[in-house]
Write a protein that holds these residues in place. Sequence first.
Motif, PDB file in Angstrom:
ATOM      1  N   TYR A  20       0.851  -1.192   0.000  1.00  0.00           N
ATOM      2  CA  TYR A  20       0.000   0.000   0.000  1.00  0.00           C
ATOM      3  C   TYR A  20       0.886   1.240   0.000  1.00  0.00           C
ATOM      4  N   ALA A  21       0.260   2.380  -0.033  1.00  0.00           N
ATOM      5  CA  ALA A  21       1.004   3.645  -0.065  1.00  0.00           C
ATOM      6  C   ALA A  21       1.880   3.794   1.175  1.00  0.00           C
ATOM      7  N   HIS A  22       2.881   4.637   1.056  1.00  0.00           N
ATOM      8  CA  HIS A  22       3.797   4.946   2.161  1.00  0.00           C
ATOM      9  C   HIS A  22       4.584   3.719   2.621  1.00  0.00           C
ATOM     10  N   GLY A  23       4.799   2.779   1.701  1.00  0.00           N
ATOM     11  CA  GLY A  23       5.665   1.658   2.017  1.00  0.00           C
ATOM     12  C   GLY A  23       5.089   0.611   2.937  1.00  0.00           C
ATOM     13  N   VAL A  24       3.777   0.581   3.094  1.00  0.00           N
ATOM     14  CA  VAL A  24       3.144  -0.413   3.973  1.00  0.00           C
ATOM     15  C   VAL A  24       3.014  -1.740   3.239  1.00  0.00           C
ATOM     16  N   THR A  25       3.582  -2.811   3.814  1.00  0.00           N
ATOM     17  CA  THR A  25       3.482  -4.150   3.240  1.00  0.00           C
ATOM     18  C   THR A  25       2.422  -4.931   4.005  1.00  0.00           C
TER      19      THR A  25
END
Length: 246
Positions: A20-25
């Motif tokens: 997801y956005a902002h580097g969220v895995t």
Amino acid sequence: MKLMEGLDTAVELVSVTKLYAHGVTALDDVTIGFRHGTFTAVMGPSGSGKSTLLQCAAGLDKATSGQVRVDGRDLTSLSERKLTLLRRNRIGFVFQAFNLLPSLTAAQNVGLPMRLAGRRPDRDVVRHSLAAVGLEDRADHRPAELSGGQQQRVAIARALVTRPAVLFGDEPTGALDTNTTRDVLRLLRSLVDKHAQTVVMVTHDPAAAAYADRVVFLADGRICGELADPTAEAVASRMLALEESC
């Protein structure tokens, strides 16, 4: 974890990652299979990726990489139109909220997927779906005339009306009281035992997970263990260990 190659799987995820956005895995290289005619509970701490796993497996969300196969079809290679048709015909989904239309009867709510597909609802199929959840005698009742448990049963009947390859449930008993929760879980269990329905359910409740054939545990977007023939006590113990390690 190796792919269940050659086995009778209803759903397979192969090296699935969801970013997801902002580097969220949300999911990190997940490979897992769900066999036909089995009941699997998916559990994990808050933010572990449970709902994302379910949504990717059901084609409601698209994996960033990897493959998702339902009933032998690769969801990641389908056009949006073909994916919509597959979801409509081969995938059932039940949410915590019942999502019934208040102006429609139970039978009309159950037949809604057929209408959305441009077909006249088949009365016999609708009746059979309501009978499968024990509500054939409530076909003409509207949601306001039904209890919470009965409304969720109607939602399950609606999900079953297309005879899906797999029924997904995202906290399907989360809005119900203890006794009603037990009734709905017994229903899901009977659908597996009597009709060989494949059920995959996200839950936070160890007692609910104990109705499943196995429990899959997630942490930080990765599969971190399984438990076969679970008991509520064993599930609670495993969850406690997971939460303490996070």
